[in-house]
Design a protein around this motif. Sequence first.
Motif, PDB file in Angstrom:
ATOM      1  N   ARG A  61       0.493  -1.526   0.130  1.00 15.74           N
ATOM      2  CA  ARG A  61      -0.697  -0.146   0.041  1.00 15.74           C
ATOM      3  C   ARG A  61       1.521   1.201   0.006  1.00 15.74           C
ATOM      4  N   ALA A  62       0.440   1.822  -0.621  1.00 14.55           N
ATOM      5  CA  ALA A  62       1.339   3.117  -1.219  1.00 14.55           C
ATOM      6  C   ALA A  62       1.367   3.910   0.268  1.00 14.55           C
ATOM      7  N   TRP A  63       0.212   4.052   0.913  1.00 18.76           N
ATOM      8  CA  TRP A  63       0.513   5.140   2.220  1.00 18.76           C
ATOM      9  C   TRP A  63       1.243   4.613   3.613  1.00 18.76           C
ATOM     10  N   ASN A  64       1.583   2.825   3.613  1.00 16.39           N
ATOM     11  CA  ASN A  64       2.815   2.297   4.487  1.00 16.39           C
ATOM     12  C   ASN A  64       4.364   2.893   4.172  1.00 16.39           C
ATOM     13  N   ARG A  65       5.242   4.092   4.519  1.00 17.85           N
ATOM     14  CA  ARG A  65       6.286   4.487   3.789  1.00 17.85           C
ATOM     15  C   ARG A  65       6.858   4.564   4.691  1.00 17.85           C
ATOM     16  N   VAL A  66       8.176   4.832   4.210  1.00 13.33           N
ATOM     17  CA  VAL A  66       9.333   5.409   5.271  1.00 13.33           C
ATOM     18  C   VAL A  66       9.534   7.015   5.221  1.00 13.33           C
ATOM     19  N   THR A  67       9.203   7.805   5.866  1.00  9.82           N
ATOM     20  CA  THR A  67       9.103   9.462   6.004  1.00  9.82           C
ATOM     21  C   THR A  67      10.676   9.986   6.631  1.00  9.82           C
ATOM     22  N   LEU A  68      11.135  10.582   6.689  1.00 12.55           N
ATOM     23  CA  LEU A  68      12.087  11.705   7.629  1.00 12.55           C
ATOM     24  C   LEU A  68      11.368  12.790   8.223  1.00 12.55           C
ATOM     25  N   SER A  69      11.851  12.585   8.925  1.00 15.17           N
ATOM     26  CA  SER A  69      11.516  13.147  10.480  1.00 15.17           C
ATOM     27  C   SER A  69      12.099  14.123  10.856  1.00 15.17           C
ATOM     28  N   THR A  70      10.816  15.349  11.112  1.00 10.24           N
ATOM     29  CA  THR A  70      11.991  16.475  11.317  1.00 10.24           C
ATOM     30  C   THR A  70      12.930  16.633  12.384  1.00 10.24           C
ATOM     31  N   ASP A  71      12.662  15.342  13.304  1.00  8.47           N
ATOM     32  CA  ASP A  71      13.915  15.188  14.637  1.00  8.47           C
ATOM     33  C   ASP A  71      15.235  14.660  13.407  1.00  8.47           C
ATOM     34  N   ARG A  72      16.175  15.348  14.073  1.00 12.11           N
ATOM     35  CA  ARG A  72      17.739  14.389  13.225  1.00 12.11           C
ATOM     36  C   ARG A  72      18.903  13.713  13.920  1.00 12.11           C
ATOM     37  N   ASP A  73      18.901  12.712  13.670  1.00 11.34           N
ATOM     38  CA  ASP A  73      21.291  12.149  14.449  1.00 11.34           C
ATOM     39  C   ASP A  73      21.551  13.093  14.701  1.00 11.34           C
ATOM     40  N   ARG A  74      22.662  12.865  15.025  1.00  5.87           N
ATOM     41  CA  ARG A  74      23.865  13.587  15.491  1.00  5.87           C
ATOM     42  C   ARG A  74      25.124  14.050  13.885  1.00  5.87           C
ATOM     43  N   HIS A  75      24.566  13.637  13.256  1.00  2.59           N
ATOM     44  CA  HIS A  75      25.193  14.072  12.172  1.00  2.59           C
ATOM     45  C   HIS A  75      23.696  14.591  11.334  1.00  2.59           C
ATOM     46  N   GLY A  76      23.389  15.120  11.971  1.00  4.10           N
ATOM     47  CA  GLY A  76      22.176  16.146  11.127  1.00  4.10           C
ATOM     48  C   GLY A  76      21.464  15.313  10.273  1.00  4.10           C
ATOM     49  N   THR A  77      21.378  14.135  10.043  1.00  4.05           N
ATOM     50  CA  THR A  77      20.489  13.509   8.816  1.00  4.05           C
ATOM     51  C   THR A  77      19.243  12.955   9.792  1.00  4.05           C
ATOM     52  N   PRO A  78      17.486  13.416   9.355  1.00  2.00           N
ATOM     53  CA  PRO A  78      17.085  13.539   9.447  1.00  2.00           C
ATOM     54  C   PRO A  78      16.453  11.914   9.811  1.00  2.00           C
ATOM     55  N   ARG A  79      16.065  12.182  11.382  1.00  2.12           N
ATOM     56  CA  ARG A  79      15.174  10.098  11.829  1.00  2.12           C
ATOM     57  C   ARG A  79      14.423   9.156  10.955  1.00  2.12           C
ATOM     58  N   ALA A  80      13.834   7.823  10.788  1.00  2.00           N
ATOM     59  CA  ALA A  80      13.059   7.778   9.151  1.00  2.00           C
ATOM     60  C   ALA A  80      11.941   7.901  10.471  1.00  2.00           C
ATOM     61  N   GLU A  81      10.830   7.988  10.044  1.00  2.00           N
ATOM     62  CA  GLU A  81       9.766   7.564  11.117  1.00  2.00           C
ATOM     63  C   GLU A  81       9.103   6.497   9.535  1.00  2.00           C
ATOM     64  N   LEU A  82       8.451   5.164  10.800  1.00  2.09           N
ATOM     65  CA  LEU A  82       7.677   4.615   9.799  1.00  2.09           C
ATOM     66  C   LEU A  82       5.908   4.593   9.964  1.00  2.09           C
ATOM     67  N   HIS A  83       5.613   4.931   8.739  1.00  2.00           N
ATOM     68  CA  HIS A  83       4.416   5.313   7.860  1.00  2.00           C
ATOM     69  C   HIS A  83       3.889   3.680   7.881  1.00  2.00           C
ATOM     70  N   TRP A  84       2.730   2.456   9.256  1.00  2.00           N
ATOM     71  CA  TRP A  84       2.711   1.710   8.647  1.00  2.00           C
ATOM     72  C   TRP A  84       1.051   0.542   9.506  1.00  2.00           C
ATOM     73  N   ARG A  85       0.158   0.039   8.881  1.00  2.00           N
ATOM     74  CA  ARG A  85      -0.718   0.093   9.554  1.00  2.00           C
ATOM     75  C   ARG A  85      -0.777  -1.445   8.550  1.00  2.00           C
ATOM     76  N   LEU A  86      -2.057  -1.835   9.399  1.00  2.00           N
ATOM     77  CA  LEU A  86      -2.533  -3.236   8.777  1.00  2.00           C
ATOM     78  C   LEU A  86      -4.201  -3.027   8.407  1.00  2.00           C
ATOM     79  N   ASP A  87      -4.762  -3.587   7.593  1.00  2.00           N
ATOM     80  CA  ASP A  87      -6.102  -3.246   6.798  1.00  2.00           C
ATOM     81  C   ASP A  87      -6.661  -3.991   6.570  1.00  2.00           C
ATOM     82  N   ASP A  88      -8.227  -4.143   6.131  1.00  2.12           N
ATOM     83  CA  ASP A  88      -8.796  -5.100   6.295  1.00  2.12           C
ATOM     84  C   ASP A  88      -9.057  -6.539   5.247  1.00  2.12           C
TER      85      ASP A  88
END
Length: 482
Positions: free
Chosen positions: A339-366
């Motif tokens: 499903r297109a809505w299950n996705r990795v995006t970039l968070s506004t939070d960053r790691d110590r190298h300044g790279t945005p952390r991963a934000e994972l949008h994940w759900r199961l459906d019917d």
Amino acid sequence: MLAEHITRGALESRLFDVCLIGAGPAGITLATELGARGQSVLLLEAGGASYEESSQAMYEGEVVGALKFALDTSRLRYLGGASNHWGGFCQALDAVDFESKVAGVDTEWPIRRRHLDPYLARAEAIVEIPAFTPDRPYGEQLRLTTMRFSPPVNFATKYRGMLEKMPNVATILQACVLNLHERDGAIVSVEITDPDNGRHTARARRFVLCAGGIENSRMLLWANQQNGGRVVRDPRALGRYWLEHPHFTIGEAFLDDRAPFVFDKWSIAWASPTAQAIRDARALNAGLRLTRRNRESSRQMIADLSCVAPELGQWAMAKLKRRLFCGAMLRASWEQAPRAWNRVTLSTDRDRHGTPRAELHWRLDDFDRHTVASAATLLAEAILRRGDGRVRLDPWVLGRGSFPADDEIKGNHHMGGTRMSSSSATGVVDADCKVHGLSNLYVAGSSVFPSGGAANPTLTIVQLALRLADRLGERASAASVL
Ligand SMILES: Cc1cc2nc3c(=O)[nH]c(=O)nc-3n(C[C@H](O)[C@H](O)[C@H](O)COP(=O)(O)OP(=O)(O)OC[C@H]3O[C@@H](n4cnc5c(N)ncnc54)[C@H](O)[C@@H]3O)c2cc1C
């Protein structure tokens, strides 16, 4: 050679044939294969030789959705990657897994299983599993499958010595890739950081991302942002169609001793629907596991059953007393719908190298529930029809209640995000694992899976890495002829 640290100035003057980013099963398989063909290889690994808190912390991120899990404990960030703690359960994908099965659910790969079959025997040797045994039919709609167990092979332990000895493979630890530099439709170099935040550059003719099933997406999303969208030029599918194999307890079974289930060393018997049954049910693939209980635990299961179904309970207890019966926990791990809505995006939070952390949008459906319910119902009906026992399915499987958040939930099988497709509208890489629109950037690992079947992913990851090594080898010889 293998270096524990990057040395200032050591890389800048060299041009490697191939630069591999990440030293897990995918990266190490490619490095040893390409190295054996005489190519000059740079293998960059973000972590060190063993587990370190400061490295692992770079994997922290958030799962957005009702079913939570920790992103930092579901993978490992050092030499060998997640093979440092994988379970070693191995299955190959079924032929049907590469095909379209249900209208509107895009499971189709641009390749078929026959394109990976030539790499199966070598992949089996790498993960040290016995050769495939054919499935056995269980009625018309089910098959009894076999799980094969790797010892489990730790890729760092098994291949470190070989990497150290290969003169044309430079493996560098504590070398975290931060960015890819694009020029005229090709990647020309990568930017690397060391633990002291020093910056380095490495150049190569071709680059392969092998950073794992979340980091490959994260790195491409961030590189695209830093390069004005010129790395993944059509980003519609980037990070999207992310997949897991949902893992849940779905009920229990009471099995006659004459039932033809074969329990392996983990006391598990495995079953899956046939390709035709999958199509008929308009569902996806599923792996059902019957985990045999000991007598005491079986007795408790029957006592619990007696509260809700006294007659069935008495019948089962009578059989148990005559040692004709055992109880089994029924679990499932199945194919999630892409499903297109299950996705990795970039968070506004960053790691110590300044790279945005991963934000994972994940759900199961019917639809995901429909897949597991279809397979489980087939098994319950077949067991009853054949006189092999009885199955009780948990109410949520049958549509009463939601997925239980306190279960295992997932298998740590991170798939999708940079999926393989013949079109850049629906995928990030082509059938050769090359990023659409760039001439020399490739992706290895389960992030390229457009769909995941019901098989644990690592055997397929190794098959794909061996195939990619062939492709990169062919292109190298073509380039040297020109
Ligand atoms: C607890 C657990 C149990 C599992 N059990 C099974 C099982 O039984 N069967 C099965 O098939 N699979 C299993 N898996 C999944 C399996 O471990 C993965 O499929 C496999 O390790 C993926 O290999 P990979 O090389 O693609 O990625 P990884 O193993 O994740 O390796 C990626 C490497 O890239 C490095 N890296 C990341 N970012 C960067 C960067 N920016 N720069 C440089 N390097 C970077 C990482 O440090 C890591 O070494 C399990 C996973 C877990 C966590």
